[in-house]
Design a protein around this motif. Structure first.
Motif, short mmCIF file in Angstrom:
data_model
loop_
_atom_site.label_atom_id
_atom_site.label_comp_id
_atom_site.label_asym_id
_atom_site.label_seq_id
_atom_site.Cartn_x
_atom_site.Cartn_y
_atom_site.Cartn_z
N SER A 68 0.84 -1.19 0.00
CA SER A 68 0.00 0.00 0.00
C SER A 68 0.88 1.25 0.00
O SER A 68 2.06 1.21 0.38
CB SER A 68 -0.89 0.01 1.24
N LEU A 69 0.29 2.36 -0.42
CA LEU A 69 1.02 3.62 -0.35
C LEU A 69 1.39 3.97 1.08
O LEU A 69 2.43 4.55 1.33
CB LEU A 69 0.19 4.75 -0.97
N ARG A 70 0.54 3.61 2.02
CA ARG A 70 0.83 3.89 3.43
C ARG A 70 2.13 3.21 3.87
O ARG A 70 2.88 3.75 4.67
CB ARG A 70 -0.33 3.46 4.31
N GLU A 71 2.40 2.03 3.34
CA GLU A 71 3.64 1.34 3.70
C GLU A 71 4.86 2.05 3.12
O GLU A 71 5.91 2.12 3.75
CB GLU A 71 3.61 -0.11 3.21
N ILE A 72 4.71 2.61 1.93
CA ILE A 72 5.83 3.31 1.28
C ILE A 72 6.00 4.72 1.84
O ILE A 72 7.11 5.17 2.06
CB ILE A 72 5.59 3.40 -0.24
N LEU A 73 4.87 5.41 2.06
CA LEU A 73 4.90 6.82 2.49
C LEU A 73 4.07 6.98 3.77
O LEU A 73 3.06 7.68 3.78
CB LEU A 73 4.31 7.70 1.38
N PRO A 74 4.49 6.40 4.88
CA PRO A 74 3.65 6.39 6.08
C PRO A 74 3.30 7.77 6.63
O PRO A 74 2.25 7.96 7.22
CB PRO A 74 4.47 5.59 7.08
N ASP A 75 4.16 8.76 6.43
CA ASP A 75 3.91 10.08 6.99
C ASP A 75 3.07 10.96 6.07
O ASP A 75 2.69 12.06 6.45
CB ASP A 75 5.22 10.79 7.30
N GLU A 76 2.80 10.49 4.85
CA GLU A 76 2.10 11.33 3.89
C GLU A 76 0.67 10.86 3.58
O GLU A 76 -0.07 11.56 2.92
CB GLU A 76 2.89 11.38 2.59
#
Length: 81
Positions: A68-76
């Motif tokens: 998921s994008l959350r795994e790649i960009l957790p702060d964004e």
């Protein structure tokens, strides 16, 4: 957030779309695909839907994994998404 468009919106045909999607990718690359949620009625995304299982299998055979994008960009990425 995406860094490679494959122009699925021009409905190029499943074979050409597969070639565009499987052009050598770099780790962490984010491909832009359209889900048909545009405001216009009647947008056909069947080619994109049809090709995705083949593309996913292609990359898995090469050792890639999908996250998921959350795994790649957790702060964004907001938690609500």
């Amino acid at each position: 957030g995406w860094n490679r468009g494959v122009w699925d919106s021009d409905q190029p045909g499943v074979d050409l779309l597969f070639r565009r999607l499987t052009h050598p990718a770099a780790a962490g690359e984010i491909l832009l695909l359209h889900d048909g949620a545009e405001a216009r009625a009647g947008v056909d995304r069947s080619q994109t839907v049809q090709v995705l299982p083949k593309v996913i299998e292609h990359y898995r055979q090469l050792g890639y994994r999908f996250v998921s994008l959350r795994e790649i960009l957790p702060d964004e990425i907001p938690e609500a998404l």
